[in-house]
Design a protein around this motif. Structure first.
Motif, short mmCIF file in Angstrom:
data_model
loop_
_atom_site.label_atom_id
_atom_site.label_comp_id
_atom_site.label_asym_id
_atom_site.label_seq_id
_atom_site.Cartn_x
_atom_site.Cartn_y
_atom_site.Cartn_z
N MET A 103 0.83 -1.21 0.00
CA MET A 103 0.00 0.00 0.00
C MET A 103 0.86 1.26 0.00
SD MET A 103 -3.22 -0.85 2.53
CE MET A 103 -2.31 -0.39 3.96
N LYS A 119 0.37 5.67 0.57
CA LYS A 119 -0.51 6.60 1.28
C LYS A 119 -0.45 7.97 0.61
CE LYS A 119 -0.41 9.01 5.67
NZ LYS A 119 0.17 9.02 7.00
N GLU A 171 -6.75 10.69 4.72
CA GLU A 171 -5.61 9.85 4.38
C GLU A 171 -6.16 8.67 3.59
OE1 GLU A 171 -3.69 8.59 7.96
OE2 GLU A 171 -3.08 10.62 8.49
N TYR A 190 -5.16 5.22 1.66
CA TYR A 190 -4.18 4.16 1.43
C TYR A 190 -4.66 3.37 0.22
CZ TYR A 190 -2.72 5.27 6.16
OH TYR A 190 -2.28 5.92 7.29
N TYR A 191 -3.82 3.30 -0.81
CA TYR A 191 -4.23 2.59 -2.03
C TYR A 191 -3.22 1.51 -2.38
CZ TYR A 191 -1.00 5.92 -4.23
OH TYR A 191 0.11 6.67 -4.55
N LYS A 206 -7.92 1.67 2.22
CA LYS A 206 -8.34 2.22 3.51
C LYS A 206 -8.49 3.73 3.38
CE LYS A 206 -6.61 2.47 8.24
NZ LYS A 206 -5.47 2.17 9.09
N SER A 209 -12.23 0.23 5.14
CA SER A 209 -11.02 -0.58 5.14
C SER A 209 -11.32 -1.91 4.43
CB SER A 209 -10.53 -0.85 6.55
OG SER A 209 -9.38 -1.67 6.51
#
Length: 122
Positions: free
Chosen positions: A34, A36, A88, A90-91, A109, A119
């Motif tokens: 991930m 961010k 934020e 997350y990918y 997320k 998530s």
């Protein structure tokens, strides 16, 4: 005759390999794959049957929650809740020849104000 069969078989194998690489699935999110990004939500919209699409201010990438509507998220509620809020995202670290410029990112997320809104981590 034998050389012709080898050439045809090689072309066929190359075509299958290319198609397999072209249509590889997005990997499952995990802490090791991930990335961010932090930003302010500009737009939230529905995408497809169950997806939610997020766009950050000043960022030309689109962030996609694959089964967001099926998991109880609402695009209009998210937009009202996240408008002008720092988030934020997350990918999943992923590249595909179908998206060579990597403009579409699959969300693992979403956190806002130290609260997790979505998530996909297990």
């Amino acid at each position: 005759m034998f050389n012709k069969k080898i050439v045809i078989a090689s072309i066929f194998f190359s075509l299958l390999t290319t198609l397999a690489l072209l249509f590889r699935p997005v990997p499952l999110p995990s802490p090791g794959n991930m990335l961010k990004t932090i930003g302010t939500i500009e737009k939230v919209s529905e995408a497809g049957a169950d997806g939610v699409l997020l766009q950050l201010k000043g960022d030309d990438r689109m962030f996609y929650i694959e089964s967001g509507l099926r998991n109880g998220l609402s695009a209009t509620a998210l937009e009202a809740q996240l408008q002008e809020q720092p988030v934020e995202i997350y990918y999943v670290k992923y590249w595909s020849p179908l998206d060579p410029l990597s403009k579409l990112k699959y969300i693992a997320k979403v956190d806002c104000n130290r609260m997790t809104l979505y998530s996909a981590l297990k």
